[in-house]
Design an enzyme around this catalytic site. Structure first.
Site, PDB file in Angstrom:
ATOM      1  N   LEU A  25      53.281  36.766 -41.162  1.00  0.00           N
ATOM      2  CA  LEU A  25      54.061  35.531 -41.103  1.00  0.00           C
ATOM      3  C   LEU A  25      54.186  34.799 -42.434  1.00  0.00           C
ATOM      4  CD1 LEU A  25      52.769  34.167 -37.660  1.00  0.00           C
ATOM      5  CD2 LEU A  25      54.653  35.759 -38.105  1.00  0.00           C
ATOM      6  N   CYS A  26      53.613  35.343 -43.518  1.00  0.00           N
ATOM      7  CA  CYS A  26      53.828  34.746 -44.842  1.00  0.00           C
ATOM      8  C   CYS A  26      55.209  35.148 -45.351  1.00  0.00           C
ATOM      9  CB  CYS A  26      52.774  35.229 -45.836  1.00  0.00           C
ATOM     10  SG  CYS A  26      51.262  34.302 -45.793  1.00  0.00           S
ATOM     11  N   HIS A  27      55.873  34.207 -45.992  1.00  0.00           N
ATOM     12  CA  HIS A  27      57.185  34.487 -46.564  1.00  0.00           C
ATOM     13  C   HIS A  27      57.032  35.233 -47.884  1.00  0.00           C
ATOM     14  CE1 HIS A  27      58.008  31.055 -43.914  1.00  0.00           C
ATOM     15  NE2 HIS A  27      59.222  31.550 -43.822  1.00  0.00           N
ATOM     16  N   MET A  42      48.517  30.548 -49.810  1.00  0.00           N
ATOM     17  CA  MET A  42      48.040  31.854 -49.360  1.00  0.00           C
ATOM     18  C   MET A  42      47.999  32.848 -50.521  1.00  0.00           C
ATOM     19  SD  MET A  42      47.131  31.231 -46.386  1.00  0.00           S
ATOM     20  CE  MET A  42      46.511  32.881 -46.127  1.00  0.00           C
ATOM     21  N   GLU A  43      48.944  32.743 -51.425  1.00  0.00           N
ATOM     22  CA  GLU A  43      48.973  33.640 -52.574  1.00  0.00           C
ATOM     23  C   GLU A  43      47.767  33.393 -53.491  1.00  0.00           C
ATOM     24  OE1 GLU A  43      52.835  33.870 -50.681  1.00  0.00           O
ATOM     25  OE2 GLU A  43      51.545  32.175 -51.166  1.00  0.00           O
ATOM     26  N   ASP A  82      33.752  46.171 -55.477  1.00  0.00           N
ATOM     27  CA  ASP A  82      34.039  47.607 -55.501  1.00  0.00           C
ATOM     28  C   ASP A  82      33.619  48.237 -56.824  1.00  0.00           C
ATOM     29  OD1 ASP A  82      35.220  50.090 -54.483  1.00  0.00           O
ATOM     30  OD2 ASP A  82      36.720  49.747 -56.049  1.00  0.00           O
TER      31      ASP A  82
END
Length: 160
Positions: free
Chosen positions: A77-79, A115-116, A130
């Site tokens: 749902l993120c654009h 969000m980014e 990692d």
């Protein structure tokens, strides 16, 4: 919070992508932070560029930048956004045996880049893990949070 409702749910509770087509294009920015704690020997290896996989700080920086650009592929749902700038900083903290990660993302668009910024920090932290897991599986990733945002209808935010 009374009267507020979740924007990614319709009236029946089904998931939906928010329609931003009527929103004006504005300058928006967001900054997020996180931290990877580790053994002192692990931090020394990272700082001395002594890991077999290579320069962990630079690989993590690149991974964070790439994550910001791919957030809409990772988070439902993120654009998708035409991001104009991503900065990822990794700051070793020798006193705490940690690396602090901070990402700032900017865009001129119809929706924000929180969000980014959060994705950039998260993936940079995961990449550090990692890169060094062969020598320290006990590293702890945490304290990932939005620290600042500007622009858009909701205005500015600064974490306390």
């Amino acid at each position: 919070m009374a009267g507020k409702k979740l924007t990614h749910l319709d009236d029946k509770g089904a998931a939906r992508m928010v329609d931003v087509s009527e929103k004006p294009v504005t300058s928006r920015s967001a900054t997020a932070k996180g931290r990877v704690k580790m053994k002192a020997a692990t931090l020394k290896l990272i700082l001395d560029d002594g890991l077999k996989k290579g320069n962990a700080l630079e690989v993590a920086r690149l991974a964070g930048i790439m994550a910001a650009k791919k957030t809409s592929d990772l988070v439902p749902l993120c654009h998708p956004l035409a991001i104009s700038k991503v900065e990822v900083e990794l700051r070793p903290d020798r006193k705490s045996n940690a690396v602090d990660v901070e990402a700032t993302v900017q865009v001129s668009g119809q929706t924000g880049v929180e969000m980014e910024a959060l994705a950039a920090v998260s993936v940079a932290c995961l990449t550090l893990y990692d890169m060094a897991k062969a020598v320290d599986r006990g590293m702890v990733i945490g304290d990932i949070r939005l620290t600042r945002k500007s622009g858009g209808k909701s205005g500015d935010y600064k974490a306390k």
